[in-house]
Design an enzyme around this catalytic site. Sequence first.
Site, PDB file in Angstrom:
ATOM      1  N   ASP A 207      61.730  23.285  58.967  1.00 62.72           N
ATOM      2  CA  ASP A 207      63.085  22.594  59.101  1.00 62.72           C
ATOM      3  C   ASP A 207      62.708  21.341  59.698  1.00 62.72           C
ATOM      4  OD1 ASP A 207      64.553  24.621  58.085  1.00 62.72           O
ATOM      5  OD2 ASP A 207      64.622  25.496  60.144  1.00 62.72           O
TER       6      ASP A 207
ATOM      7  N   ASP B 237      70.078  26.686  60.204  1.00 60.66           N
ATOM      8  CA  ASP B 237      69.284  27.262  59.234  1.00 60.66           C
ATOM      9  C   ASP B 237      69.587  28.888  59.387  1.00 60.66           C
ATOM     10  OD1 ASP B 237      66.940  27.940  57.382  1.00 60.66           O
ATOM     11  OD2 ASP B 237      66.071  28.539  59.351  1.00 60.66           O
TER      12      ASP B 237
ATOM     13  N   ASP C  83      64.035  26.111  63.266  1.00 55.70           N
ATOM     14  CA  ASP C  83      62.864  26.581  63.950  1.00 55.70           C
ATOM     15  C   ASP C  83      61.907  25.729  64.392  1.00 55.70           C
ATOM     16  OD1 ASP C  83      61.316  26.566  61.706  1.00 55.70           O
ATOM     17  OD2 ASP C  83      61.121  28.276  61.089  1.00 55.70           O
TER      18      ASP C  83
END
Length: 787
Positions: free
Chosen positions: A683, A482, A679
């Site tokens: 996600d 991410d 995190d």
Amino acid sequence: MTESVSLPIEGMDCAACAARIEKLLNRQPGVQAVVNFAAERARVTLDGAPLAPVVEAVRKAGFSVGEESIDLALSGMTCASCAARIEKVLNKLPMVRASVNFAAERAHVSYIPGVTTPADVIARIEKTGFGATLIRDDAREDPQKRRDAAWRRERNRFVLTAILSAPLFAEMFAMLFGRMELLPRWWQFACATLVQLLCAAPLYRAAWNALRGGGANMDVLVVLGTSIAYFFSAAVTIFGLHQPVYFEASAAIITLILLGRLLEARARNRTSAGIERLLHLQPQTAHVEQGGDVVDRAVAELRAGDVFVVRPGESVPVDGEILSGASEIDESMLTGESVPVLKKAGAKVFAGTMNANGVLRVKTTGVGADTALSRIVKMVEQAQGSKASVQRLADKVSGIFVPVVLGIALLTFLIGWAVTGSMDWSLVSAVSVLVIACPCSLGLATPTAIMVGTGQGARAGILFRNAEALERAQKLTTLVVDKTGTLTRGKPEVVEVAPSAGVEAVRLLAVAAGLEQDSEHPLARAVLARAKADGVTAEKVALFQAVPGQGVSAERDGVTWRLGAPRFLCEAGLTLDEARAADLEKAGRTVIAVAEGTQVLGLLALADQVRDDAVEMVTHLKKRGLKIVMLTGDNERTAEEVARQVGVDDFIAGVLPGDKAAEIEKLRRGGAVVGMLGDGINDAPALASADVGFAIGAGSDVALGTADIVLMKSELMGVVDAISLSAATLSKIRQNLFFAFFYNMLGLPLAAFGLLNPIIAGAAMAMSSVTVVSNSLLLNRWRPDAS
């Protein structure tokens, strides 16, 4: 036979669901069911029908039958065959899934309430000949004390055995120099009898329990082998026969086996050192404010809302929120981060962390099993008690090993006697076969390495959810990362305000702040921070509505205000300065546009700095052969700039949060073994869909619940360390399995052909387990790459 069970049903959101389930169940032969929507349970009467099809029918209908799980501390296991026996027996209980770890002496059992109870599980284990105690999170026993007490008993037993066996060892050495029967046979008989019937009594009890439970374990082999040698020699002595005696062999074998188990127990205690250190971090007393005074109370008596004081140099007793005071807190036991963190009023503190220099008043927020420390200990224990897929082969071998060895020993005796005509030679060879066989090393090969590996990970701030995560991490071929909050700092700033012609910057910021004032998104916080810094007051809006991954809208006086990505405004039919937006995006900025009605007020450009360790992580992982792919909801140009700075192999921009899991599935369908680094909050779906999910940052509840691996230290190099530790652990497992198979594959043929003395066989058997455990302990030399 008719029986009735109560099944907890999850997923019913209306009475129609209950009626549907009831109708489906009553179609099953021999089943009568009544489903209670309010109680979320189904009362099922079975008239000779099995329960499994009923549960399967509920699941096929789109609902789930609620499961609960317990952890049990086991006693009485002496080899991997014992663990396999317990596991087999428990899995025969209705709707029970059990996993038994020989090295950890634990069982993890999942069951359906109303069908099976913890009492049923414990009773079945005890009936099999072993002991079981429920492990409670709120009253956790210190396992090290229990193991130390057991080790002292084993030590005392070995010392007594060694003293009684010493004359027989002298007799054995005298034989090497041609001196026969240095010690009179009746003296040999007396010493050997005490060793066989007194010192070896636990071996006989364990063997009897195994046979009573319908199985056979290593104790059966040892007892059978030594008993043959002892009782044959006893008969020769009592009846005055002219045959050699083997008192020294039976006594020496028992002595060596007890020595091996003593060394093995000591080594196995060290494999749990990581979890023991965590358990001892929490203090036993707290300084609690009570009636205007500060009194000492046991930590177990604290409740949420209590206020306690933490003085310099003391550990925080429970989780809490600072009411007053400021101090630096050493959180290395939780995060692996060695630099103390400054904590002030309003900050959270966690049980077991160390207060450095200030006095803190803290309000209790979490006690017992609700503390971060307890959750971490629970997670590490579950990982240590779980099984990797590589252990399945060892489990299968251990399960059939003892009966096979008994058959080999019988054939050795019969064939040897028929070929050589010597019963003595055949008897010695058969005893050697029984003694050399050791499935213990096979059972210890995988779990001891996993216990040490997960313990090392916990000390480095890396928490593995289970053994499969530890095993799979080193197999990854692709890592999906991410962008916001992972590769970047996650704290963007407004670096440029670009109002449209005729619009003041203050007006643009005021509208933007009004639209973002109820949002927790990092971009929203950046806009509010810029408005506050410029002294701009946010406009008031109503009917706020968020469009995930695109933007927000609201109304005022019948006019719709919008804020979001340029495409969000374009889709609403608004025209903005696309050239200006493109220039800002080329510079690596995230651009958001603001509109009032049909008028575009302007653009805001935000920048999020790349983390210092992002390039280092990517470089290390690419050296390991991994492909790095960045996923982001940001625009193409901004994503391209961040990808260039970090050095990732590929990137996918404009991905909505809900679509990240689909992108990972595409990679997996292409044959990649995919890891996801995020995190742990935004996600969560992607973390769950990846082969291995890595959650970075302070161990949030969602991260602990979703990710396979939690990186407590907010450093990207933790991913490299997790993969490195995974590779080191799997290497040790392979080495251990080689040693275990090597001892047995070499020792059994030698013993069967009479080339191995029973005493040497006993020593080899004992050393095989010690070798495997000691090799696992070498994992303690592993160090994080980031350190």
